[in-house]
Scaffold this motif. Structure first.
Motif, mmCIF file in Angstrom:
data_model
loop_
_atom_site.group_PDB
_atom_site.id
_atom_site.type_symbol
_atom_site.label_atom_id
_atom_site.label_comp_id
_atom_site.label_asym_id
_atom_site.label_seq_id
_atom_site.Cartn_x
_atom_site.Cartn_y
_atom_site.Cartn_z
ATOM 1 N N VAL A 103 0.591 -1.126 -0.336
ATOM 2 C CA VAL A 103 0.400 0.190 0.460
ATOM 3 C C VAL A 103 0.747 0.821 0.019
ATOM 4 C CG1 VAL A 103 -1.926 1.133 1.399
ATOM 5 C CG2 VAL A 103 -2.456 -1.078 1.176
ATOM 6 N N ARG A 104 2.058 0.969 0.666
ATOM 7 C CA ARG A 104 2.509 2.364 0.769
ATOM 8 C C ARG A 104 2.862 2.790 -0.561
ATOM 9 N NH1 ARG A 104 7.926 1.057 4.977
ATOM 10 N NH2 ARG A 104 6.219 1.768 7.002
ATOM 11 N N VAL A 107 0.527 4.298 -2.673
ATOM 12 C CA VAL A 107 0.318 5.458 -2.850
ATOM 13 C C VAL A 107 1.390 6.327 -3.210
ATOM 14 C CG1 VAL A 107 0.222 7.178 -0.849
ATOM 15 C CG2 VAL A 107 -1.283 4.620 -0.601
ATOM 16 N N SER A 186 -2.161 4.773 7.315
ATOM 17 C CA SER A 186 -3.790 4.588 7.994
ATOM 18 C C SER A 186 -4.645 5.963 7.991
ATOM 19 C CB SER A 186 -3.819 4.084 8.581
ATOM 20 O OG SER A 186 -5.737 4.308 8.834
ATOM 21 N N PHE A 189 -3.739 8.319 3.970
ATOM 22 C CA PHE A 189 -5.037 7.263 3.387
ATOM 23 C C PHE A 189 -5.965 7.889 4.036
ATOM 24 C CE2 PHE A 189 -7.434 4.121 1.390
ATOM 25 C CZ PHE A 189 -7.188 4.680 -0.234
ATOM 26 N N LEU A 192 -6.672 10.838 2.235
ATOM 27 C CA LEU A 192 -6.798 11.575 0.230
ATOM 28 C C LEU A 192 -7.797 11.995 0.128
ATOM 29 C CD1 LEU A 192 -4.650 8.519 -0.709
ATOM 30 C CD2 LEU A 192 -3.883 10.569 -0.472
ATOM 31 N N LYS A 197 -8.414 7.572 -3.196
ATOM 32 C CA LYS A 197 -8.213 6.614 -2.313
ATOM 33 C C LYS A 197 -8.344 5.720 -3.624
ATOM 34 C CE LYS A 197 -10.846 7.594 0.809
ATOM 35 N NZ LYS A 197 -10.479 9.527 1.600
ATOM 36 N N VAL A 200 -5.614 3.456 -5.803
ATOM 37 C CA VAL A 200 -4.844 3.022 -4.508
ATOM 38 C C VAL A 200 -5.946 1.529 -4.836
ATOM 39 C CG1 VAL A 200 -4.459 2.249 -2.915
ATOM 40 C CG2 VAL A 200 -3.530 4.551 -4.271
ATOM 41 N N LYS A 213 -9.687 2.279 3.000
ATOM 42 C CA LYS A 213 -9.898 2.279 4.123
ATOM 43 C C LYS A 213 -10.093 1.790 5.558
ATOM 44 C CE LYS A 213 -12.823 6.480 5.345
ATOM 45 N NZ LYS A 213 -13.668 7.405 5.583
#
Length: 320
Positions: A103-104, A107, A186, A189, A192, A197, A200, A213
């Motif tokens: 996820v890093r 993003v 968290s 995100f 965003l 969002k 992603v 999320k």
């Protein structure tokens, strides 16, 4: 307003004293040397969370449990449960590390296209995240920035030092994000814009960024519990994950149909499995989890129902 006086702290008890307390409450101790070793390894207070489901329930209408144990409860069973939980935490952390890193990257890659240092530009974030808080207090974004700067100041990582010396501390988001913990990821995100969002979320087979999320928040809860070596197996999540519609994702239908499974560990583990299927399709994590679950203590006193596991869970499509 009258505030009740605090109760005095409980007095210190030696390991021998602790064993006598447990015996007096009806817990079978077994071999004395093994019992002493168990209390010295885990600590009485840590084990108390594993004692709890083996204590007698209070009369109907009263919440909580009595100090006395149910018939058949033993210290050996408590230790086996604690050992089971330890391995479950390690399996959860393995999955969560993979998910967090992925996820890093997602993003950073998405926002990096907009601005190299996108995390430093409030205009790229949701207005509710950057707006002042109640009564003119700090915005969620300002609090996030403060936490990020604190992590950088404490960090001993070479890349932080390099960017401090070479770029005055400025970092592109694909570098900065390596300093974030799961909580910081968290919150960012969540802040965003809706479209970002969603962009992603699509990478993970989810069409709705709000669903992802809520999953990230659930993962953060599990990660915090596991990383602090706390009891996990029968924990109820403080973050109830949202779900895509059954039409969009039939694999998660069991969580739609069983609210308890969704809010307990089975729900979180199922979402981890969903993410890993996309991130690492060849992963055997789910097989290792199934093997481990088979090692749950065989007894009529406790069961995996408390963790939300339904019957024949390992035959569900998502777990194959």
């Amino acid at each position: 307003m009258n505030v009740p006086s605090p109760r005095p702290l409980k007095p210190f008890k030696t390991v021998a004293d602790q064993l006598e307390v447990l015996r007096g409450r009806g817990l079978h101790i077994g071999d004395e040397a093994n019992a002493v070793a168990a209390l010295e390894r885990f600590g009485y207070y840590r084990l108390s969370g594993y004692f709890y489901p083996l204590r007698r329930t209070k009369p109907a209408g009263q919440s909580g449990r009595l100090d006395a144990f149910v018939e058949g409860a033993s210290l050996e069973l408590v230790v086996r449960l604690a050992d089971f939980d330890k391995q479950l935490r390690l399996l959860a952390l393995y999955a969560l590390e993979t998910i967090e890193v992925s996820v890093r990257v997602s993003v950073a890659h998405h926002l990096g296209r907009l601005k190299a240092d996108a995390h430093q530009h409030p205009s790229l974030l949701d207005g509710r995240f950057t707006a002042p808080g109640r009564n003119g207090g700090a915005s969620g974004y300002a609090v996030w920035v403060q936490r990020f700067e604190q992590l950088c100041a404490k960090s001993k990582e070479d890349f932080i030092t390099h960017h401090h010396d070479a770029y005055g501390g400025q970092m592109p988001i694909w570098v900065a994000i390596e300093a974030w913990d799961f909580g910081l990821l968290s919150r960012f995100f969540s802040g965003l814009k809706y479209r970002d969002k969603n962009a992603v979320a699509i990478k993970y087979g989810l069409m709705d960024g709000e669903v992802l999320k809520s999953w990230i928040r659930t993962f953060n809860f599990v990660r915090n519990v596991a990383a602090h070596h706390a009891r996990l197996w029968n924990r109820v999540s403080t973050e109830i994950p949202s779900l895509p519609s059954i039409e969009r994702c039939r694999h998660l239908a069991p969580l739609h149909q069983d609210g308890e499974a969704r809010r307990r560990m089975f729900g979180a583990l199922t979402l981890m499995r969903f993410m890993l299927r996309t991130i690492v399709p060849a992963s055997d994590w789910h097989e290792r989890l199934k093997v481990h679950v088979q090692s749950f203590p065989k007894t009529d006193l406790i069961s995996l129902d408390a963790a939300g596991f339904p019957q024949a869970w390992d035959e569900l499509e998502i777990w194959r």
